[in-house]
Each structure stands twice: as structure tokens, then as C-alpha cells.
Design a protein around this motif. Structure first.
Motif, PDB file in Angstrom:
ATOM      1  N   LEU A 261      -6.109  -2.188  -5.123  1.00 47.87           N
ATOM      2  CA  LEU A 261      -5.300  -0.839  -5.158  1.00 47.87           C
ATOM      3  C   LEU A 261      -5.568  -0.272  -6.515  1.00 47.87           C
ATOM      4  CD1 LEU A 261      -1.884  -1.878  -3.490  1.00 47.87           C
ATOM      5  CD2 LEU A 261      -3.651  -0.499  -2.527  1.00 47.87           C
TER       6      LEU A 261
ATOM      7  N   TYR B  22       2.536   1.651  -3.336  1.00 51.61           N
ATOM      8  CA  TYR B  22       1.726   2.000  -4.618  1.00 51.61           C
ATOM      9  C   TYR B  22       1.151   3.484  -4.225  1.00 51.61           C
ATOM     10  CZ  TYR B  22      -2.589   1.771  -7.412  1.00 51.61           C
ATOM     11  OH  TYR B  22      -3.541   2.299  -8.546  1.00 51.61           O
TER      12      TYR B  22
ATOM     13  N   LEU C 105      -6.340   1.790   5.518  1.00 56.10           N
ATOM     14  CA  LEU C 105      -5.986   0.560   5.411  1.00 56.10           C
ATOM     15  C   LEU C 105      -6.280  -0.301   6.697  1.00 56.10           C
ATOM     16  CD1 LEU C 105      -5.186  -2.185   3.979  1.00 56.10           C
ATOM     17  CD2 LEU C 105      -2.786  -1.642   4.362  1.00 56.10           C
TER      18      LEU C 105
ATOM     19  N   THR D 205       0.807  -1.357  -0.209  1.00 53.18           N
ATOM     20  CA  THR D 205       0.197   0.110   0.036  1.00 53.18           C
ATOM     21  C   THR D 205       0.875   1.195   0.035  1.00 53.18           C
ATOM     22  OG1 THR D 205      -1.591  -1.115   1.399  1.00 53.18           O
ATOM     23  CG2 THR D 205      -1.815   1.260   1.137  1.00 53.18           C
TER      24      THR D 205
ATOM     25  N   LEU E 267      -9.900  -0.977   2.110  1.00 51.58           N
ATOM     26  CA  LEU E 267      -9.457   0.343   1.817  1.00 51.58           C
ATOM     27  C   LEU E 267     -10.552   1.066   1.705  1.00 51.58           C
ATOM     28  CD1 LEU E 267      -7.142  -0.964  -1.186  1.00 51.58           C
ATOM     29  CD2 LEU E 267      -6.106  -0.142   0.768  1.00 51.58           C
TER      30      LEU E 267
END
Length: 380
Positions: A269, A163, A221, A160, A233
């Protein structure tokens, strides 16, 4: 940090940075293991029957495990010749694996309670997947191929963070937002360099003549290894003046089942941007719902969510103190309700309870607000 001993059921902590959080999760992974055994091989026993044996077997630094278990579940899980104290968060998964539930179980003495559960474990089909973490059993899941899928927490948070750095320039970890207890782990990032995520919202504020609340997009998250949460998320908004968070609605969810993989999470994501577009439409719609009796409406909606009366009263008192009792919109009340999380934290609510509270508040985006807009005296 509520407890200094990580094995304790009540242990919880927060993190100033992602580095600190990831290092902590890496250490937890080293102190954890997953055991797969036929469910019929499991046996729950009262702690008092095994306390002396456990104390002799425990490493010196974990000698407080027995005392902590005595304060909480007072139960031990035996797997063949091995035995593990049971953490509080494991109970609901043990009962689910045994195929039983009911409040009446809590009224039984520990020996009788264990006996009832064991009868059911003996006839349960398939394997069990047991998580042992920091010296205690934290969960007992279904262990067959179609059952629980382990998704590594450290990897999820790393993915996460990486990203967001790559796809949302200017995103930053919200200091202190990362939290851990034995049931759930959570963290937030602000996406302040991506205000276009809220373009529709800011335009709606302007169109309705509503003061821009200096909000930035954010992402939360959450994940859990004990069936409290999937890997979720949450699109959020963060007040840049008060650090209050506003939940924008349903999260992008990944359940720990049906063969779920880390690649599935990576695919989720990619859905962040589109979920923001959907979520903003929901909160913008509240601006067109006029509320004539805001105090009653606020009380009744929070009562519908089963928020306790003390917190409800504090939320309403704060709203009235700031805005009075004149007609307003559902949008105003939705913002006001999020103060419940702050008051819940002041009452000592755990992180999972506060997250659940925020999720419940987000459900009101789909409520018929006019149905709660009633005149006169109401029952609180």
C-alpha cells in the motif's frame, strides 16, 4: 445478482458501499473453512455415486447444492469419510495439485476423468490445503509451509479502505465497483482529491495539445482464494464524464506464496504513490507514437490480445464513428481499446474475464505499436 443462491457456481453480486461489501465478506468467512490433509488422502468421484448421501447430509437451506453441481462439474471430493461437491473454480487447482493438465481430460467421461486424476493425487507429495466455501470445494492448493498462504479477504479490503482514507484525502469507494464471485473479489476507489498523482499526465496533454479528458486517479484492488489472482493493486484513471476506467499498467502484486503475509500487503500500500509516477510515464510515452493506419493498428493489436472479433469490430466501429480514420497516436488507440471492457460486459462476460481483458490491454503499453501500423487490407 446473477444467482440468488450463494452456493451456486454462477453466483455473483456487487456492492453499493464498502460497509455492504465488508459485511458480505465477513459472512462468507463464517461459511468457509480451510482443511489441511495429505494429498494422497483426496479422492475425486463422480457426483452420481454420492448424490443421495450428500442430499441426506446437506442442511435444508443448501439442498440445491447437488442440483447445481450436477449442472456444472458433476464431481465430488472425498477427504477420508467426508465428501464435498466440487465448484467449477476448483478444477484448475485440483489438476495443479495432481500435477496434470491438458485439454484431453475434458473429453473423458466423468468416471474415467476422476480415475486419471486420482492416480496422480495418490502419488503427489505433501499436503493439500482445501477451501470449502458455502457448501462446496472452491480450491485445492499445495498445503506445505512453502506453498499457498491464506490472506483474509475482509482484512485486505478493510486495510485498503482505511489506508486510502488516511493517506489519500478525498478518496471514495466507487459505488457498485465492488464485485464478488467464487473465483475473485474486486473493488475500486477514486482518489479525486489527489490530482497531483496525474500532474505529469495533465502536463503532457497540454504539451501535446490534447484535450484534457477530465480524468481522476483511481485504484482497483483484486484478490482471490482460488489462484485466479494474487492480492493486486492497479493504478487506474477514471473518466469523470463516462465512468470508463483506463488501466495504467502493471499492478503492485502480492502472490499467495513464499510466506506472504498481511504485513507484506500493508507494505505494498505504501508503494501506491510511486507506482502512479511510473505508470503515468508509460501512458505519456504513447503520445509520441504516431499511427498512420489507426483502424488496422487497432484491429491487429486487439487480435494479438485474442479479443474476440465481435468485440474488436465494435471497438473499431465506435472509434471510427467518433474520430474517423485519420492518423492519430497510440495514446488515442489505447483509450479506444478500453471500450472493449464495456462491450465484453454487454456480452455477459464474468468479472474475472473482464479484469483479465483489462490486464491484457495494459500489456500493450510495452508493445511495439509501429509494428501493427500497417497499410492495406488485413486479415481480421
Amino acid at each position: 445478482m446473477k444467482e440468488t443462491k450463494i452456493y451456486a457456481d454462477e453466483f455473483c453480486t456487487t456492492f453499493a458501499s464498502t460497509t455492504e461489501m465488508l459485511e458480505f465478506l465477513a459472512e462468507r468467512a463464517k461459511q468457509s473453512k480451510w482443511i489441511r490433509k495429505p494429498t494422497r488422502m483426496l479422492k475425486l468421484v463422480p457426483l452420481e455415486k454420492e448424490a443421495e448421501t450428500i442430499e441426506e447430509a446437506c442442511e435444508k437451506e443448501l439442498e440445491g447444492i447437488v442440483e447445481d453441481t450436477e449442472k456444472n462439474t458433476q464431481l465430488v471430493l472425498k477427504v477420508n469419510k467426508d465428501f464435498y461437491p466440487v465448484r467449477d473454480c476448483a478444477i484448475h487447482t485440483i489438476l495443479k495439485r495432481a500435477g496434470i493438465n491438458g485439454t484431453g481430460l475434458k473429453k473423458l467421461e466423468k468416471a474415467t476423468y476422476a480415475k486419471v486424476v486420482n492416480y496422480c493425487l495418490q502419488v503427489a507429495k505433501g499436503d493439500a490445503l482445501i477451501k470449502v466455501a458455502d457448501g462446496k470445494v472452491s480450491a485445492v492448493h499445495g498445503g506445505d509451509d512453502h506453498d499457498y498462504c491464506v490472506l483474509d479477504m475482509q482484512t485486505i479490503f478493510n486495510m485498503t479502505s482505511d489506508y486510502l482514507k488516511a493517506h489519500f484525502k478525498g478518496s471514495t469507494y466507487l459505488e457498485g465497483s465492488g464485485s464478488f464471485d467464487h473465483s475473485i473479489v474486486s473493488a475500486m476507489w477514486t482518489l479525486g482529491g489527489n490530482q497531483e498523482l496525474l500532474d505529469t499526465y495533465h502536463q503532457a496533454l497540454e504539451d501535446h495539445g490534447i484535450e484534457d479528458k477530465s480524468l481522476a486517479p483511481a485504484l482497483r484492488l483484486t484478490t482471490s482464494d482460488v489462484a485466479v489472482s494474487g492480492v493486486n493493486l492497479y493504478p487506474m484513471m477514471l473518466s469523470q464524464t463516462s465512468n470508463r476506467v483506463i488501466n495504467l499498467g502493471s499492478p503492485i502484486k502480492l502472490s499467495h506464496d513464499r510466506g506472504a503475509t498481511l504485513q507484506d500487503f500493508r507494505n505494498n500500500l505504501d508503494k501506491i504513490f510511486s507506482r502512479y509516477q511510473e505508470a503515468v510515464k508509460g501512458i505519456v510515452g504513447l503520445m509520441d507514437i504516431d499511427i498512420q493506419n489507426p483502424v488496422n493498428c487497432l484491429h491487429l493489436i486487439m487480435k494479438e490480445l485474442k479479443i474476440n472479433q465481435k468485440i474488436r469490430n465494435e471497438v473499431v466501429d465506435l472509434f471510427v464513428g467518433q474520430y474517423g480514420e485519420e492518423p492519430c497516436t497510440a495514446h488515442d488507440l489505447y483509450f479506444a481499446m478500453h471500450e472493449a471492457a464495456f462491450f465484453a460486459a454487454c456480452e455477459g462476460f464474468s468479472a474475472p474475464r473482464i479484469l483479465k481483458l483489462e490486464e491484457d490491454i495494459a500489456k500493450t503499453l510495452a508493445f511495439d505499436w509501429k509494428g501493427f501500423d500497417v497499410y492495406g487490407t488485413i486479415k481480421l
